[in-house]
Scaffold this active site. Structure first.
Site, short mmCIF file in Angstrom:
data_model
loop_
_atom_site.label_atom_id
_atom_site.label_comp_id
_atom_site.label_asym_id
_atom_site.label_seq_id
_atom_site.Cartn_x
_atom_site.Cartn_y
_atom_site.Cartn_z
N GLY A 1 0.84 -1.20 0.00
CA GLY A 1 0.00 0.00 0.00
C GLY A 1 0.87 1.23 0.00
CD GLN B 1 3.32 5.73 2.97
OE1 GLN B 1 2.36 5.25 2.37
NE2 GLN B 1 4.26 5.00 3.51
CB CYS C 1 5.04 2.03 7.82
SG CYS C 1 4.60 3.56 6.97
CG LEU C 2 6.62 0.99 1.84
CD1 LEU C 2 6.02 1.30 0.48
CD2 LEU C 2 7.77 -0.01 1.71
CG HIS D 1 -0.73 1.27 7.41
ND1 HIS D 1 0.21 0.83 8.32
CD2 HIS D 1 -0.04 2.01 6.51
CE1 HIS D 1 1.40 1.30 7.98
NE2 HIS D 1 1.28 2.01 6.88
CD GLU D 2 -1.39 2.42 2.83
OE1 GLU D 2 -0.86 3.54 2.89
OE2 GLU D 2 -0.74 1.37 2.93
CG HIS E 1 0.38 6.79 5.71
ND1 HIS E 1 1.51 7.19 6.38
CD2 HIS E 1 0.55 5.46 5.44
CE1 HIS E 1 2.33 6.15 6.53
NE2 HIS E 1 1.77 5.07 5.96
O1 GNR Z 1 3.88 -2.69 2.67
C1 GNR Z 1 3.20 -2.52 3.70
N1 GNR Z 1 2.86 -3.61 4.44
C2 GNR Z 1 1.95 -3.56 5.48
C3 GNR Z 1 1.89 -4.66 6.34
C4 GNR Z 1 0.98 -4.69 7.38
C5 GNR Z 1 0.16 -3.62 7.59
C6 GNR Z 1 0.23 -2.50 6.77
C7 GNR Z 1 1.11 -2.47 5.72
S1 GNR Z 1 1.18 -1.09 4.67
C8 GNR Z 1 2.85 -1.16 4.14
C9 GNR Z 1 3.11 -0.11 3.07
C10 GNR Z 1 2.91 1.27 3.66
O2 GNR Z 1 3.69 1.80 4.38
N2 GNR Z 1 1.78 1.85 3.39
O3 GNR Z 1 1.51 3.05 3.92
NI NI Z 2 2.62 3.14 5.76
#
Ligand code: GNR
Ligand code: NI
Length: 183
Positions: A61, A66, A107-108, A149-150, A153
C-alpha cells in the site's frame, strides 16, 4: 471479502516514475491531506507513479502523503503477482462491529520496523475511483488492515503512534541516525 464494486487501472501507460518516500520522523508525514476534486490525466499519472513506487519498494500500500503529495489518494495491491491494483480517492471508513483485531504492521515510511497494532476488524470503505465514480467495499483480513493504515497516513498518523512512546523514540533515534549517515 465482499466486492461490491471496484475499478482496475489500465496498465497501458509506459511513462511511469519512481517517487521518493518520506521517512519518519519527517514532519511532512504529519500533514492532513486535502480532498480531491479534479479527476484528470495528472491524477491518473500520479496513481500510476504511486503504484510503480509501491511495487518497487516493495509494499502492499502507499498513501499520497508518503510521496509528499497532500491529497486524499491511496493505492493498494495485496495480490501475490501485482495483478490487483486498487485506487481509493477521498476514502471514508465505517466500522461495522465492535470487534478489534491485532496485526503486525510495517510501513515504507518506517523502514525496518514491525509492531502489532489493534484496529477495528470489520469495516466498510466508501471511496471514489480514478474517474470520480463512487464505490464501496467490505474488506477483511490484510486488506482491511492496510486500508486503515493508509487512511491514517492521509490524516498525518503513523502506525508507530499506536505503540509505546519508549519504542517510538527508539525507532525515531535509529532512523535519524541512519538518515544522517546517508547524508
Ligand atoms: O507494505 C506494507 N505492508 C503492510 C503490512 C501490514 C500492515 C500495513 C502495511 S502497509 C505497508 C506499506 C505502507 O507503508 N503503506 O503506507
Ligand atoms: Ni505506511
Amino acid at each position: 471479502m465482499r466486492l461490491i464494486f471496484h475499478h482496475k487501472l489500465n496498465h497501458t501507460d509506459n511513462h511511469m516514475a519512481l517517487l521518493n518516500i518520506l521517512e519518519f520522523p519527517d514532519s511532512r508525514l504529519r500533514k492532513v491531506a486535502k480532498p480531491i476534486t479534479v479527476f484528470d490525466a495528472a491524477l491518473k499519472q500520479l496513481s500510476e507513479d504511486m503504484l510503480e513506487t509501491m511495487y518497487d519498494a516493495p509494499g502492499i500500500g502507499l498513501a499520497a502523503t508518503q510521496v509528499n503529495v497532500h491529497k486524499r489518494l491511496i493505492v493498494i495491491d495485496i495480490s501475490e503477482n501485482k495483478s490487483e491494483p486498487l485506487v481509493f480517492i477521498n476514502p471514508e471508513i465505517t466500522p461495522l462491529s465492535d470487534q478489534q483485531r491485532e496485526w503486525e504492521e510495517g510501513c515504507l515510511s518506517v523502514p525496518g520496523y514491525n509492531e502489532v497494532v489493534v484496529r477495528p476488524r470489520d469495516i466498510r470503505i466508501n471511496a471514489l475511483d480514478i474517474n470520480g465514480d463512487a464505490f464501496e467495499m467490505e474488506p477483511d483480513e490484510l486488506l482491511a488492515v492496510c486500508i486503515q493504515h493508509e487512511l491514517d497516513h492521509l490524516n498525518g498518523k503513523l502506525f508507530v503512534d499506536y505503540i509505546s512512546s519508549f519504542k517510538r523514540q527508539r525507532i525515531r533515534k535509529k532512523l535519524e541516525k541512519a538518515h544522517k549517515q546517508r547524508a
